[in-house]
Motif scaffolding. Structure first.
Motif, PDB file in Angstrom:
ATOM      1  N   LEU A  16       0.834  -1.197   0.000  1.00 51.89           N
ATOM      2  CA  LEU A  16       0.000   0.000   0.000  1.00 51.89           C
ATOM      3  C   LEU A  16       0.873   1.253   0.000  1.00 51.89           C
ATOM      4  CD1 LEU A  16      -3.156   0.631   2.010  1.00 51.89           C
ATOM      5  CD2 LEU A  16      -1.252   2.194   2.278  1.00 51.89           C
ATOM      6  N   ILE A  17       1.906   1.266   0.827  1.00 50.04           N
ATOM      7  CA  ILE A  17       2.821   2.409   0.868  1.00 50.04           C
ATOM      8  C   ILE A  17       3.494   2.586  -0.487  1.00 50.04           C
ATOM      9  CG2 ILE A  17       4.969   3.281   1.889  1.00 50.04           C
ATOM     10  CD1 ILE A  17       3.985   1.961   4.532  1.00 50.04           C
ATOM     11  N   ASP A  18       3.942   1.494  -1.081  1.00 49.33           N
ATOM     12  CA  ASP A  18       4.541   1.550  -2.408  1.00 49.33           C
ATOM     13  C   ASP A  18       3.534   2.098  -3.417  1.00 49.33           C
ATOM     14  OD1 ASP A  18       6.752   0.824  -4.293  1.00 49.33           O
ATOM     15  OD2 ASP A  18       5.178  -0.485  -5.102  1.00 49.33           O
ATOM     16  N   HIS A  19       2.290   1.688  -3.306  1.00 50.43           N
ATOM     17  CA  HIS A  19       1.232   2.141  -4.211  1.00 50.43           C
ATOM     18  C   HIS A  19       1.099   3.663  -4.161  1.00 50.43           C
ATOM     19  CE1 HIS A  19      -2.745   1.813  -6.241  1.00 50.43           C
ATOM     20  NE2 HIS A  19      -2.993   2.897  -5.533  1.00 50.43           N
ATOM     21  N   LYS A  24       4.022   6.443 -10.368  1.00 53.21           N
ATOM     22  CA  LYS A  24       3.671   7.735 -10.962  1.00 53.21           C
ATOM     23  C   LYS A  24       2.162   7.909 -11.061  1.00 53.21           C
ATOM     24  CE  LYS A  24       7.830   8.637 -13.527  1.00 53.21           C
ATOM     25  NZ  LYS A  24       8.404   9.224 -14.709  1.00 53.21           N
ATOM     26  N   SER A  25       1.443   6.832 -11.240  1.00 50.80           N
ATOM     27  CA  SER A  25      -0.015   6.912 -11.369  1.00 50.80           C
ATOM     28  C   SER A  25      -0.684   7.356 -10.068  1.00 50.80           C
ATOM     29  CB  SER A  25      -0.586   5.559 -11.811  1.00 50.80           C
ATOM     30  OG  SER A  25      -0.316   4.576 -10.827  1.00 50.80           O
ATOM     31  N   LEU A 100       6.975  15.749  -7.306  1.00 50.84           N
ATOM     32  CA  LEU A 100       5.548  15.738  -7.598  1.00 50.84           C
ATOM     33  C   LEU A 100       5.268  16.723  -8.715  1.00 50.84           C
ATOM     34  CD1 LEU A 100       2.851  14.528  -6.609  1.00 50.84           C
ATOM     35  CD2 LEU A 100       2.646  16.476  -5.090  1.00 50.84           C
ATOM     36  N   LYS A 101       4.767  16.207  -9.826  1.00 49.77           N
ATOM     37  CA  LYS A 101       4.454  17.076 -10.962  1.00 49.77           C
ATOM     38  C   LYS A 101       3.292  17.981 -10.580  1.00 49.77           C
ATOM     39  CE  LYS A 101       6.038  13.947 -14.498  1.00 49.77           C
ATOM     40  NZ  LYS A 101       5.702  13.173 -15.678  1.00 49.77           N
ATOM     41  N   LEU A 102       3.330  19.191 -11.070  1.00 53.56           N
ATOM     42  CA  LEU A 102       2.290  20.156 -10.736  1.00 53.56           C
ATOM     43  C   LEU A 102       0.977  19.886 -11.457  1.00 53.56           C
ATOM     44  CD1 LEU A 102       4.421  23.414 -10.620  1.00 53.56           C
ATOM     45  CD2 LEU A 102       3.621  22.024  -8.715  1.00 53.56           C
TER      46      LEU A 102
END
Length: 104
Positions: A16-19, A24-25, A100-102
Motif C-alpha cells: 500500500l505504501i509503495d502504491h 507515478k499513477s 511531484l508534478k504540478l
C-alpha cells in the motif's frame, strides 16, 4: 470471518505504501493528501475502489497524513506518515515535493 495472516497484512501494508509513494499513477493521490492541512489524517480507502481494496488490501485500515520535514533546507521536504489502525503498523517516509508534478 477468516483470520488473515499477520505476515500477509504486513506485506499488504508495505505494498500500500509503495502504491502511494512509488508509482507515478498515484500522483493525484499524493496531491490530494498534500492538499489536506498538515497533520490531517486521511483514510486510504478514499483513494481506491471497493474491488481493489477487497483484492489487494483487505484487512487493512490505513490512514495517511503529512507533516513538514523540519530538516528540509528548501521547504520541499515532507514527512508522510502511514498508520494501520488494526495491527498498529506505522511508517514515516521523507518525500521531496520537487518530484511531484504540478499538473495531472
Amino acid at each position: 470471518m477468516d483470520s488473515i495472516d499477520e505476515d500477509d497484512l504486513s506485506l499488504k501494508f508495505d505494498m500500500l505504501i509503495d502504491h502511494i509513494i512509488a508509482k507515478k499513477s498515484s500522483q493525484p493521490i499524493l496531491r490530494d493528501i498534500f492538499g489536506h492541512p498538515n497533520g490531517d489524517w486521511v483514510n486510504f480507502r478514499n483513494y481506491i475502489d471497493e474491488n481493489t481494496y477487497n483484492e489487494e488490501y483487505e484487512g487493512l485500515d490505513v490512514y495517511v497524513c503529512w507533516l513538514n520535514e523540519i530538516n528540509s533546507t528548501n521547504d520541499q521536504g515532507r514527512l508522510v506518515a502511514f498508520f494501520e489502525n488494526n495491527q498498529l503498523y506505522s511508517q514515516i517516509l521523507i518525500f521531496n515535493m520537487n518530484t511531484l508534478k504540478l499538473k495531472a
